[in-house]
Design an enzyme around this catalytic site. Structure first.
Site, PDB file in Angstrom:
ATOM      1  N   GLU A   1       0.743  -1.234  -0.086  1.00  0.00           N
ATOM      2  CA  GLU A   1      -0.089   0.269  -0.294  1.00  0.00           C
ATOM      3  C   GLU A   1       0.804   1.199  -0.037  1.00  0.00           C
ATOM      4  O   GLU A   1       0.780   2.365  -0.811  1.00  0.00           O
ATOM      5  CB  GLU A   1      -0.378  -0.220   1.408  1.00  0.00           C
ATOM      6  CG  GLU A   1      -1.752   1.472   1.491  1.00  0.00           C
ATOM      7  CD  GLU A   1      -3.123   0.948   0.397  1.00  0.00           C
ATOM      8  OE1 GLU A   1      -3.516   1.825   0.423  1.00  0.00           O
ATOM      9  OE2 GLU A   1      -3.114   0.396  -0.656  1.00  0.00           O
TER      10      GLU A   1
ATOM     11  N   THR B   1     -10.334   9.100 -13.315  1.00  0.00           N
ATOM     12  CA  THR B   1      -9.652   8.687 -12.322  1.00  0.00           C
ATOM     13  C   THR B   1     -10.488   6.672 -12.493  1.00  0.00           C
ATOM     14  O   THR B   1      -9.337   6.569 -11.439  1.00  0.00           O
ATOM     15  CB  THR B   1      -9.260  10.160 -11.192  1.00  0.00           C
ATOM     16  OG1 THR B   1      -8.445   9.345 -10.248  1.00  0.00           O
ATOM     17  CG2 THR B   1     -10.573   9.830 -10.266  1.00  0.00           C
TER      18      THR B   1
END
Length: 232
Positions: free
Chosen positions: A98, A209
């Site tokens: 992450e 996006t």
């Protein structure tokens, strides 16, 4: 979407990119270009998986850059793509964490346990696709195929696909969640990466996006607010 006629949007983008490059982009001791995080007046030498989309953004925005900097921004996109690939390649599962640090001897590696998970995110593969479209360098398809194989090997479960809690563990545990963006983005970008350029060509489509394709508006003499007529 304005067929490159919205000059106000172009200037806003150029100003933002200049600030990002000045304040956030750094190169590690090992030569990896990364985008840090500005917190409380200090640049943290940590890059998030979410920021890996920026490699594709730099490449997409390169054409039309001021001061003949198109080549510079295409190269910057390639450097970000390389860094994000390293964050995948330096794990056991070949899937990216992450977030990853650039401190001391550790580069492109997650340090905290709560940053070692992979939840089927698309941003790295998104950048591979854009870089493939603009350069046709076969390494981007190779890197995408590495990620596809790792997802299939470590994230596939009986009911679909699941995130994993630790990409540095050879025996990872599942988070038991298939994120909606896995279908909407991750697999879509993988499909596009291995498709021909005439599928969703950039002259006709732009992706937002969340990977939703929107049509480029070829308006001819019609202008949008803040735009100038296209120069043909």
């Amino acid at each position: 979407m304005s067929d490159k006629t919205d000059t106000e949007a172009r200037k806003t983008y150029d100003d933002a990119i200049e600030a990002i490059e000045r304040h956030l982009i750094r190169k590690s001791n090992g030569g990896l270009t990364f985008i840090g995080e500005w917190k409380n007046g200090h640049l943290e030498r940590k890059m998030g998986h979410l920021a890996c989309f920026a490699g594709g953004m730099f490449a997409l925005g390169a054409d039309g850059s001021p001061d003949d900097k198109a080549g510079h921004y295409l190269q910057l996109g390639a450097e970000i793509a390389h860094t994000c690939h390293e964050s995948y390649d330096r794990t056991v599962l070949k899937l990216g964490p992450e977030a990853f640090k650039f401190d001391g001897g550790l580069e492109a590696v997650a340090v905290r346990q709560n940053e070692k998970y992979y939840i089927l995110r698309p941003e790295v593969i998104e950048t591979y696709w854009y870089m493939w479209r603009f350069t046709h360098d076969p390494k981007y398809r190779q890197w995408g195929w590495e990620a596809a194989k790792a997802i299939d090997k470590y994230c596939r479960v009986s009911g679909g696909f699941s995130g994993v809690k630790d990409v540095y563990s050879s025996n990872p545990t599942y988070d038991d969640v298939q994120q909606s963006f896995f279908l909407a983005e991750t697999l879509k970008y993988l499909y596009l990466l291995f498709s021909s350029d005439d599928l969703m060509p950039f002259e006709s489509w732009v992706f937002n996006t969340e990977a939703h394709p929107l049509p480029v508006l070829h308006l001819g003499n019609i202008t949008l607010p803040g735009s100038e007529p296209a120069q043909r």
